[in-house]
Structures are given as structure tokens and as C-alpha cells.
Motif scaffolding. Structure first.
Motif, PDB file in Angstrom:
ATOM      1  N   GLN A   1      38.586  39.962  48.451  1.00  0.00           N
ATOM      2  CA  GLN A   1      39.818  39.482  48.343  1.00  0.00           C
ATOM      3  C   GLN A   1      39.293  39.367  46.819  1.00  0.00           C
ATOM      4  O   GLN A   1      38.182  38.206  46.535  1.00  0.00           O
ATOM      5  CB  GLN A   1      40.641  38.702  48.691  1.00  0.00           C
ATOM      6  CG  GLN A   1      40.013  38.161  49.215  1.00  0.00           C
ATOM      7  CD  GLN A   1      41.358  37.324  50.101  1.00  0.00           C
ATOM      8  OE1 GLN A   1      42.364  36.646  49.678  1.00  0.00           O
ATOM      9  NE2 GLN A   1      41.394  37.672  51.678  1.00  0.00           N
TER      10      GLN A   1
ATOM     11  N   HIS B   1      44.056  43.585  39.611  1.00  0.00           N
ATOM     12  CA  HIS B   1      43.060  44.063  39.851  1.00  0.00           C
ATOM     13  C   HIS B   1      41.485  44.457  40.033  1.00  0.00           C
ATOM     14  O   HIS B   1      41.016  44.785  41.074  1.00  0.00           O
ATOM     15  CB  HIS B   1      42.549  44.953  38.256  1.00  0.00           C
ATOM     16  CG  HIS B   1      43.698  45.576  37.517  1.00  0.00           C
ATOM     17  ND1 HIS B   1      44.392  44.788  36.016  1.00  0.00           N
ATOM     18  CD2 HIS B   1      44.235  47.420  37.472  1.00  0.00           C
ATOM     19  CE1 HIS B   1      45.042  45.095  35.824  1.00  0.00           C
ATOM     20  NE2 HIS B   1      45.165  47.203  36.288  1.00  0.00           N
ATOM     21  N   ARG B   2      41.839  43.242  41.043  1.00  0.00           N
ATOM     22  CA  ARG B   2      40.835  42.505  42.127  1.00  0.00           C
ATOM     23  C   ARG B   2      41.772  41.874  42.909  1.00  0.00           C
ATOM     24  O   ARG B   2      41.911  40.431  43.674  1.00  0.00           O
ATOM     25  CB  ARG B   2      39.655  41.495  40.987  1.00  0.00           C
ATOM     26  CG  ARG B   2      38.898  42.350  40.659  1.00  0.00           C
ATOM     27  CD  ARG B   2      37.415  41.721  40.376  1.00  0.00           C
ATOM     28  NE  ARG B   2      36.542  42.548  39.328  1.00  0.00           N
ATOM     29  CZ  ARG B   2      35.798  41.991  38.834  1.00  0.00           C
ATOM     30  NH1 ARG B   2      35.410  40.748  38.806  1.00  0.00           N
ATOM     31  NH2 ARG B   2      35.458  42.617  37.748  1.00  0.00           N
ATOM     32  N   CYS B   3      42.841  42.647  43.729  1.00  0.00           N
ATOM     33  CA  CYS B   3      43.672  42.077  44.542  1.00  0.00           C
ATOM     34  C   CYS B   3      42.674  41.877  46.683  1.00  0.00           C
ATOM     35  O   CYS B   3      42.172  40.773  46.491  1.00  0.00           O
ATOM     36  CB  CYS B   3      44.948  42.488  44.943  1.00  0.00           C
ATOM     37  SG  CYS B   3      45.893  41.667  46.336  1.00  0.00           S
TER      38      CYS B   3
ATOM     39  N   TYR C   1      39.834  45.084  47.411  1.00  0.00           N
ATOM     40  CA  TYR C   1      38.933  45.746  46.979  1.00  0.00           C
ATOM     41  C   TYR C   1      37.224  45.755  47.801  1.00  0.00           C
ATOM     42  O   TYR C   1      37.411  45.136  48.995  1.00  0.00           O
ATOM     43  CB  TYR C   1      38.133  45.626  46.297  1.00  0.00           C
ATOM     44  CG  TYR C   1      37.589  43.925  46.226  1.00  0.00           C
ATOM     45  CD1 TYR C   1      36.289  43.516  46.287  1.00  0.00           C
ATOM     46  CD2 TYR C   1      38.529  43.121  45.896  1.00  0.00           C
ATOM     47  CE1 TYR C   1      35.851  42.513  45.781  1.00  0.00           C
ATOM     48  CE2 TYR C   1      38.239  41.556  44.856  1.00  0.00           C
ATOM     49  CZ  TYR C   1      36.743  41.223  45.633  1.00  0.00           C
ATOM     50  OH  TYR C   1      36.131  40.231  45.228  1.00  0.00           O
TER      51      TYR C   1
ATOM     52  N   HIS D   1      32.582  47.418  42.823  1.00  0.00           N
ATOM     53  CA  HIS D   1      33.804  47.601  43.811  1.00  0.00           C
ATOM     54  C   HIS D   1      34.171  48.217  43.968  1.00  0.00           C
ATOM     55  O   HIS D   1      34.642  49.128  42.579  1.00  0.00           O
ATOM     56  CB  HIS D   1      34.594  46.002  43.794  1.00  0.00           C
ATOM     57  CG  HIS D   1      35.421  45.846  42.488  1.00  0.00           C
ATOM     58  ND1 HIS D   1      35.207  45.673  41.208  1.00  0.00           N
ATOM     59  CD2 HIS D   1      36.509  46.239  42.405  1.00  0.00           C
ATOM     60  CE1 HIS D   1      36.363  46.054  40.515  1.00  0.00           C
ATOM     61  NE2 HIS D   1      37.262  45.834  41.348  1.00  0.00           N
TER      62      HIS D   1
ATOM     63  N   SER E   1      38.618  49.472  44.794  1.00  0.00           N
ATOM     64  CA  SER E   1      39.749  48.846  44.814  1.00  0.00           C
ATOM     65  C   SER E   1      40.625  49.429  46.061  1.00  0.00           C
ATOM     66  O   SER E   1      40.274  50.544  45.907  1.00  0.00           O
ATOM     67  CB  SER E   1      40.498  48.398  43.272  1.00  0.00           C
ATOM     68  OG  SER E   1      39.569  47.395  42.674  1.00  0.00           O
TER      69      SER E   1
ATOM     70  N   TYR F   1      45.804  47.177  44.418  1.00  0.00           N
ATOM     71  CA  TYR F   1      46.860  46.703  42.927  1.00  0.00           C
ATOM     72  C   TYR F   1      48.207  45.546  43.241  1.00  0.00           C
ATOM     73  O   TYR F   1      49.227  46.242  43.571  1.00  0.00           O
ATOM     74  CB  TYR F   1      46.238  46.901  41.603  1.00  0.00           C
ATOM     75  CG  TYR F   1      45.612  47.921  41.268  1.00  0.00           C
ATOM     76  CD1 TYR F   1      44.182  48.090  41.515  1.00  0.00           C
ATOM     77  CD2 TYR F   1      45.322  49.110  40.359  1.00  0.00           C
ATOM     78  CE1 TYR F   1      42.658  47.990  41.572  1.00  0.00           C
ATOM     79  CE2 TYR F   1      44.113  49.622  39.922  1.00  0.00           C
ATOM     80  CZ  TYR F   1      42.844  48.996  40.356  1.00  0.00           C
ATOM     81  OH  TYR F   1      42.228  50.185  39.624  1.00  0.00           O
TER      82      TYR F   1
END
Length: 231
Positions: free
Chosen positions: A123, A128-130, A132, A161, A163, A166
């Protein structure tokens, strides 16, 4: 595909035998060919934001199906947006769409097909990088990322990565999202319909997407074209 933001391609096929696969998609609020678009504000003031594009590498087959299912489940559980599973090769590309497409085609011809291997579910701290799946920083994908950055003259800072969510959610909710993803995709007691039996996929093409970062609903996101990698 689970994404509500995608449309069928002109060919209607996922076959990569074509040199270019152009999507027949509706034009978003700003022009497909203009480098800028207007963003309305409640105050009545209009801001100008540069049109932003990204290069994606998408999985196909059963891996794509299970990842799409996980993304849809995450979005439903935690209030996120729907999108197609992908590993971003290069984000934040700005400029004229036709010129970006031409460069993307040239780039794809310089990169040979390669294997993408997943590591673990993690995480981050941004929308946008919640949550992944981390991708192994193996030579093939890191070289592909560097080639892309040189092609578009962008800074080199690549963390590959894929995802799964989001969203802007609290840390505790991210923990729950991460744990559920691990259980469904890798858990010993996971249902076979969600278990990720192949922990990666072969990169076969580069997809050019219109991805304005200010649109967190993703309704305007769309695929422009797809270019096969070299054999």
C-alpha cells in the motif's frame, strides 16, 4: 474487462497481431487532439490543465480476469473507481496526442516481449498508489521503463506495480483492503475463482491511455491505441 471507463476497440478483438489497435471511444470533455483542456470550477473560474497520457502494459487471459475481478471487488468494498488491470510503464506524458502515439509506436518496436513477475500486495500514500501488487524490479522491466523515459525525455523514477485500488482512504481501511486482497489472490483457503495461480504475465504490448490525473472518477480515461512489442 470490468472497467466502465473502457470501450471496445475498432477490431473488437484482443489479438495482438495488428500493428496498431485504435480504440473507438467517445471524446472526453476536452479535445482528443488538443494539448490542453478546460476544467470548470464551482466559482466559475476556468483553469487550464495539460492533457495527460500514460503507457500501460496490460495482462490478458485468466490473470487479467482475476485481477479485474479483484479490482471490481475492491472498488465495491472501499468506494474506489474501476479501471483495467495494468502495470504503468510511463505516466504523466503531456503534449500532442498524435505525436505521443507516434513515439509510443516507435518505443514498442524497441522493446522485446518480457515477463512481469509479482511480489506481494502493498500500500502507498496517494490516490493512484493506494493498494497494489509490487512488481519485481527485474532487468527486463527496468530497462523497458528506462527506454520509455528516454523516448519521452522524462525523469527516471520507476517503481513498477499493478494497482488494485484507487482511493483516498484512511490507513486502517487500507490495511483491510490489503489483507482482503492477499486472502483472495494468495490465501490457502481462497476460492479457485479468485486465486492467482500465475503470479505474473508476459508483456506483449504497450497501450497508450488518456489519463488526466485530476479526474479521480476515471470516467474520461480511455485507451487511444495499442502497439505490440518486438518478438
Amino acid at each position: 474487462k470490468c472497467s466502465q471507463t473502457s470501450s471496445n476497440t475498432a477490431s473488437g478483438s484482443s489479438t495482438l497481431g495488428m500493428s496498431v489497435r485504435v480504440a473507438t471511444l467517445q471524446t472526453p470533455p476536452c479535445s482528443r487532439w488538443a494539448p490542453q483542456c478546460a476544467l470548470p470550477r464551482a466559482s466559475g473560474i476556468v483553469l487550464m490543465a495539460a492533457a495527460t497520457y500514460s503507457l500501460w502494459i496490460k495482462p490478458y487471459g485468466s490473470v487479467a480476469k482475476k485481477l479485474s475481478q479483484e479490482i471490481a471487488t475492491q472498488a465495491k468494498e472501499f468506494g474506489g473507481s474501476l479501471f483495467e488491470p495494468h502495470v504503468t510503464l510511463l505516466p504523466d506524458i503531456q503534449g500532442n496526442e498524435s505525436q505521443i502515439a507516434a513515439k509510443s509506436k516507435d518505443l514498442a518496436a524497441k522493446i522485446k516481449k518480457f515477463r512481469i513477475n509479482f511480489l506481494d500486495v502493498s500500500q502507498g500514500t496517494t490516490f493512484h498508489r493506494c493498494v497494489y501488487i509490487l512488481v519485481a524490479k527485474e532487468r527486463s522491466i527496468m530497462e523497458a521503463g528506462e527506454t520509455a523515459r528516454k523516448e519521452f525525455d522524462l525523469p527516471s523514477d520507476y517503481m513498477p506495480h499493478l494497482s488494485l485500488l484507487y482511493a483516498d482512504i484512511p490507513a486502517g481501511t487500507k490495511d483491510a483492503s490489503q489483507q482482503q486482497a492477499v486472502q483472495r489472490l494468495y490465501g490457502k483457503n481462497s476460492d479457485y475463482s479468485t486465486l492467482l495461480t500465475d503470479n505474473g504475465f508476459t508483456a506483449e504490448a504497450v497501450s497508450l491511455w488518456y489519463t488526466p490525473i485530476e479526474d479521480k472518477t476515471l470516467v474520461s480515461w480511455r485507451q487511444i491505441a495499442e502497439f505490440p512489442l518486438a518478438d
